[in-house]
Design a protein around this motif. Sequence first.
Motif, PDB file in Angstrom:
ATOM      1  N   ALA A  98     -11.740   6.424   8.073  1.00  0.00           N
ATOM      2  CA  ALA A  98     -11.533   4.999   8.376  1.00  0.00           C
ATOM      3  C   ALA A  98     -10.507   4.397   7.419  1.00  0.00           C
ATOM      4  CB  ALA A  98     -12.858   4.244   8.266  1.00  0.00           C
ATOM      5  N   ARG A  99      -9.696   3.488   7.955  1.00  0.00           N
ATOM      6  CA  ARG A  99      -8.645   2.834   7.183  1.00  0.00           C
ATOM      7  C   ARG A  99      -8.950   1.343   7.075  1.00  0.00           C
ATOM      8  NH1 ARG A  99      -3.744   5.579   6.696  1.00  0.00           N
ATOM      9  NH2 ARG A  99      -3.883   7.743   7.408  1.00  0.00           N
ATOM     10  N   VAL A 100      -8.672   0.784   5.899  1.00  0.00           N
ATOM     11  CA  VAL A 100      -9.045  -0.609   5.638  1.00  0.00           C
ATOM     12  C   VAL A 100      -7.898  -1.341   4.945  1.00  0.00           C
ATOM     13  CG1 VAL A 100     -10.686  -2.149   4.480  1.00  0.00           C
ATOM     14  CG2 VAL A 100     -11.490   0.025   5.431  1.00  0.00           C
ATOM     15  N   VAL A 101      -7.614  -2.543   5.433  1.00  0.00           N
ATOM     16  CA  VAL A 101      -6.660  -3.441   4.779  1.00  0.00           C
ATOM     17  C   VAL A 101      -7.419  -4.702   4.365  1.00  0.00           C
ATOM     18  CG1 VAL A 101      -4.548  -4.799   4.999  1.00  0.00           C
ATOM     19  CG2 VAL A 101      -4.732  -2.569   6.143  1.00  0.00           C
ATOM     20  N   TYR A 102      -7.386  -5.015   3.089  1.00  0.00           N
ATOM     21  CA  TYR A 102      -7.949  -6.259   2.581  1.00  0.00           C
ATOM     22  C   TYR A 102      -6.834  -7.295   2.472  1.00  0.00           C
ATOM     23  CZ  TYR A 102     -12.048  -3.506   1.153  1.00  0.00           C
ATOM     24  OH  TYR A 102     -13.164  -2.695   1.144  1.00  0.00           O
ATOM     25  N   VAL A 103      -7.155  -8.548   2.828  1.00  0.00           N
ATOM     26  CA  VAL A 103      -6.167  -9.626   2.776  1.00  0.00           C
ATOM     27  C   VAL A 103      -6.791 -10.822   2.067  1.00  0.00           C
ATOM     28  CG1 VAL A 103      -4.650 -11.139   4.111  1.00  0.00           C
ATOM     29  CG2 VAL A 103      -5.264  -8.872   5.023  1.00  0.00           C
ATOM     30  N   ASP A 104      -6.141 -11.308   1.024  1.00  0.00           N
ATOM     31  CA  ASP A 104      -6.624 -12.519   0.365  1.00  0.00           C
ATOM     32  C   ASP A 104      -5.437 -13.207  -0.307  1.00  0.00           C
ATOM     33  OD1 ASP A 104      -9.749 -13.391  -0.309  1.00  0.00           O
ATOM     34  OD2 ASP A 104      -8.281 -14.323  -1.626  1.00  0.00           O
ATOM     35  N   ASN A 105      -5.586 -14.506  -0.572  1.00  0.00           N
ATOM     36  CA  ASN A 105      -4.513 -15.226  -1.266  1.00  0.00           C
ATOM     37  C   ASN A 105      -4.866 -15.541  -2.709  1.00  0.00           C
ATOM     38  OD1 ASN A 105      -6.403 -17.214  -0.848  1.00  0.00           O
ATOM     39  ND2 ASN A 105      -4.990 -18.720  -0.005  1.00  0.00           N
ATOM     40  N   ASP A 106      -6.046 -15.094  -3.167  1.00  0.00           N
ATOM     41  CA  ASP A 106      -6.474 -15.341  -4.534  1.00  0.00           C
ATOM     42  C   ASP A 106      -5.924 -14.248  -5.454  1.00  0.00           C
ATOM     43  OD1 ASP A 106      -8.681 -16.856  -6.337  1.00  0.00           O
ATOM     44  OD2 ASP A 106      -8.695 -14.716  -6.791  1.00  0.00           O
ATOM     45  N   ASP A 107      -5.219 -14.657  -6.508  1.00  0.00           N
ATOM     46  CA  ASP A 107      -4.565 -13.679  -7.396  1.00  0.00           C
ATOM     47  C   ASP A 107      -5.551 -12.712  -8.036  1.00  0.00           C
ATOM     48  OD1 ASP A 107      -1.735 -14.760  -7.371  1.00  0.00           O
ATOM     49  OD2 ASP A 107      -2.794 -16.542  -8.061  1.00  0.00           O
ATOM     50  N   VAL A 108      -6.699 -13.233  -8.478  1.00  0.00           N
ATOM     51  CA  VAL A 108      -7.686 -12.383  -9.135  1.00  0.00           C
ATOM     52  C   VAL A 108      -8.281 -11.390  -8.134  1.00  0.00           C
ATOM     53  CG1 VAL A 108      -9.903 -12.351 -10.351  1.00  0.00           C
ATOM     54  CG2 VAL A 108      -8.198 -14.091 -10.912  1.00  0.00           C
ATOM     55  N   ALA A 109      -8.581 -11.866  -6.927  1.00  0.00           N
ATOM     56  CA  ALA A 109      -9.124 -10.983  -5.891  1.00  0.00           C
ATOM     57  C   ALA A 109      -8.165  -9.843  -5.589  1.00  0.00           C
ATOM     58  CB  ALA A 109      -9.421 -11.779  -4.616  1.00  0.00           C
ATOM     59  N   VAL A 110      -6.885 -10.163  -5.478  1.00  0.00           N
ATOM     60  CA  VAL A 110      -5.884  -9.145  -5.143  1.00  0.00           C
ATOM     61  C   VAL A 110      -5.705  -8.170  -6.297  1.00  0.00           C
ATOM     62  CG1 VAL A 110      -3.446  -8.775  -4.597  1.00  0.00           C
ATOM     63  CG2 VAL A 110      -4.723 -10.603  -3.456  1.00  0.00           C
ATOM     64  N   ALA A 111      -5.629  -8.697  -7.525  1.00  0.00           N
ATOM     65  CA  ALA A 111      -5.445  -7.820  -8.694  1.00  0.00           C
ATOM     66  C   ALA A 111      -6.611  -6.846  -8.847  1.00  0.00           C
ATOM     67  CB  ALA A 111      -5.299  -8.665  -9.957  1.00  0.00           C
TER      68      ALA A 111
END
Length: 266
Positions: A98-111
């Motif tokens: 399974a392949r997963v892409v996470y998307v968020d605009n929060d800098d801490v979440a992305v880091a």
Amino acid sequence: MDSEWIPPEVDSQRPSVARVYDFLLGGGHNFASDRDLATGLLRIEPQARELAHANRAFLRRAVRAAARAGVDQFVDIGSGIPTQGNVHEVAQSVNPDARVVYVDNDDVAVAHSRSILAGNDRATVIQADMRRPREILAHPELNRVVDLAKPVAFLLVAALHLVKDEEDPAGIAAALRDAGAPGSHLVLSHLTHEAQPGKTAAIGKLYDRATSPAVSRSHAEILRFFDGWDLLDPGLVYVPLWRPDDDDEVKDPERFLVFGGVGRRP
């Protein structure tokens, strides 16, 4: 909070909905401003931690159901800060490919997501705003991992109630529907004012201090986000009632304040 996870551009003085949610789930990637807002939330809703965990458990059950139905691609929009039982862990436990892409605009979440996903070639994270879904769908990194010509499970879990009416939340759901191949799924949960309007109004006022609002909506308003999708059983229900793992009776389900449902694109 470990300074390793604080990108230089982060405004630690303004509460982030992703970091407040992280705090409620027992995570450590939050600031004093986030904990202050969470404390206010707990005064309004003493069960806020239980509600956050119930929403997270719904996400895991819905991902498992989609994976068992043969979906092997997931796009988690408004994914927040990774916690135990992430989408890729649940999906890959059913299907290791399974392949997963996470998307968020929060800098801490992305880091933090980038750190957790390092070395996992079947999962990635992109920084983007869910209010611009076409940009997300056209993102090169998303298209590297996900083939939109095949079924995808799009997740908007505790996401669209962060979008004001004038920002067109229905347009976000419609853009995902139009991009999804037949057999794609939409997993959605959303704050509602149906059972406790005074409480949800107070939560909305509190979130005016944060990076995103908390807009509660009626069952009928939330149901419209599933236009063009076939709603799977048991429909749009309070999150602990969506295909619970056991037969335990859920007492007072309306106290959970959040409806959840899963649609399939015919």
